[in-house]
Enzyme design. Structure first.
Site, PDB file in Angstrom:
ATOM      1  N   ASP A  30      56.233  35.032  62.183  1.00  0.00           N
ATOM      2  CA  ASP A  30      56.129  33.913  61.245  1.00  0.00           C
ATOM      3  C   ASP A  30      57.498  33.689  60.607  1.00  0.00           C
ATOM      4  O   ASP A  30      58.177  34.630  60.201  1.00  0.00           O
ATOM      5  CB  ASP A  30      55.069  34.218  60.173  1.00  0.00           C
ATOM      6  CG  ASP A  30      54.664  32.977  59.405  1.00  0.00           C
ATOM      7  OD1 ASP A  30      53.499  32.564  59.516  1.00  0.00           O
ATOM      8  OD2 ASP A  30      55.522  32.408  58.674  1.00  0.00           O
ATOM      9  N   ILE A  31      57.886  32.423  60.516  1.00  0.00           N
ATOM     10  CA  ILE A  31      59.213  32.063  60.004  1.00  0.00           C
ATOM     11  C   ILE A  31      59.335  32.323  58.495  1.00  0.00           C
ATOM     12  O   ILE A  31      60.430  32.488  57.977  1.00  0.00           O
ATOM     13  CB  ILE A  31      59.520  30.582  60.357  1.00  0.00           C
ATOM     14  CG1 ILE A  31      61.007  30.320  60.464  1.00  0.00           C
ATOM     15  CG2 ILE A  31      58.854  29.613  59.393  1.00  0.00           C
ATOM     16  CD1 ILE A  31      61.342  29.010  61.154  1.00  0.00           C
ATOM     17  N   ASN A  87      43.404  30.584  58.627  1.00  0.00           N
ATOM     18  CA  ASN A  87      43.240  29.518  57.655  1.00  0.00           C
ATOM     19  C   ASN A  87      42.591  28.360  58.407  1.00  0.00           C
ATOM     20  O   ASN A  87      42.988  28.037  59.528  1.00  0.00           O
ATOM     21  CB  ASN A  87      44.595  29.088  57.088  1.00  0.00           C
ATOM     22  CG  ASN A  87      45.257  30.210  56.293  1.00  0.00           C
ATOM     23  OD1 ASN A  87      44.571  30.986  55.626  1.00  0.00           O
ATOM     24  ND2 ASN A  87      46.563  30.306  56.369  1.00  0.00           N
ATOM     25  N   HIS A 100      45.611  29.493  65.157  1.00  0.00           N
ATOM     26  CA  HIS A 100      46.458  30.689  65.198  1.00  0.00           C
ATOM     27  C   HIS A 100      45.871  31.758  64.303  1.00  0.00           C
ATOM     28  O   HIS A 100      45.282  31.469  63.262  1.00  0.00           O
ATOM     29  CB  HIS A 100      47.896  30.354  64.776  1.00  0.00           C
ATOM     30  CG  HIS A 100      47.993  29.629  63.472  1.00  0.00           C
ATOM     31  ND1 HIS A 100      47.770  28.268  63.372  1.00  0.00           N
ATOM     32  CD2 HIS A 100      48.265  30.056  62.231  1.00  0.00           C
ATOM     33  CE1 HIS A 100      47.909  27.900  62.105  1.00  0.00           C
ATOM     34  NE2 HIS A 100      48.191  28.968  61.386  1.00  0.00           N
ATOM     35  N   HIS A 102      46.798  34.976  62.027  1.00  0.00           N
ATOM     36  CA  HIS A 102      47.872  35.697  61.340  1.00  0.00           C
ATOM     37  C   HIS A 102      47.599  37.193  61.450  1.00  0.00           C
ATOM     38  O   HIS A 102      46.480  37.641  61.158  1.00  0.00           O
ATOM     39  CB  HIS A 102      47.885  35.339  59.850  1.00  0.00           C
ATOM     40  CG  HIS A 102      48.237  33.917  59.537  1.00  0.00           C
ATOM     41  ND1 HIS A 102      49.475  33.532  59.064  1.00  0.00           N
ATOM     42  CD2 HIS A 102      47.501  32.767  59.607  1.00  0.00           C
ATOM     43  CE1 HIS A 102      49.494  32.234  58.855  1.00  0.00           C
ATOM     44  NE2 HIS A 102      48.304  31.736  59.176  1.00  0.00           N
TER      45      HIS A 102
END
Ligand code: AMP
Ligand code: ZN
Length: 119
Positions: A30-31, A87, A100, A102
């Site tokens: 994750d950025i 989410n 996606h 996490h």
């Protein structure tokens, strides 16, 4: 779909720190990490969210969890533990409309982990 950021990462049109790839899934950092280890595990099939799953996706979703397990083991966090978070929709905090998972891990202790507003 062509505008989808995660499709662009899957198609290598946008760079990402890719840590896992097979024919059905891609995993990358994750950025904007919310944990010492924060990875995103993404099916290559463009499904907008959990709310868009269809019966035909049930095997893919099962494999997504097994892929998360594999990545957690490979990253050495399976023993200490980790969180898996979806989410779903804007109200659920989803901002990228490509399903996606996490994977969050690597906290030193519970105090570091349990930060208000973090998954
Ligand atoms: P969500 O809020 O569940 O839709 O999560 C989207 C996640 O994607 C956020 O945690 C972002 O930090 C992350 N993200 C956005 N753009 C990128 C990118 N180019 N590379 C890696 N992660 C990204
Ligand atoms: Zn997409």
């Amino acid at each position: 779909m062509s505008d989808c950021l995660f499709c662009k990462i899957i198609n290598k049109k946008v760079p990402a720190d890719i840590i896992y790839e097979d024919d059905k899934f891609i995993g990358f950092k994750d950025i904007n990490p919310k944990a010492p280890l924060h990875l995103l595990i993404v099916p290559k099939k463009h499904i907008p969210s959990i709310d868009h799953l269809e019966l035909q996706d049930k095997e893919l979703i099962g494999e997504l969890f097994l892929t998360a397990q594999k990545i957690a083991r490979a990253k050495g966090v399976a023993k200490t533990g980790y969180k898996l978070v979806f989410n779903v929709g804007r109200g659920g905090g989803q901002v990228i409309d490509h399903l996606h998972l996490h994977l969050l891990a690597g906290w030193k202790d519970e105090k570091e982990r349990d930060v208000p507003g973090m998954p």
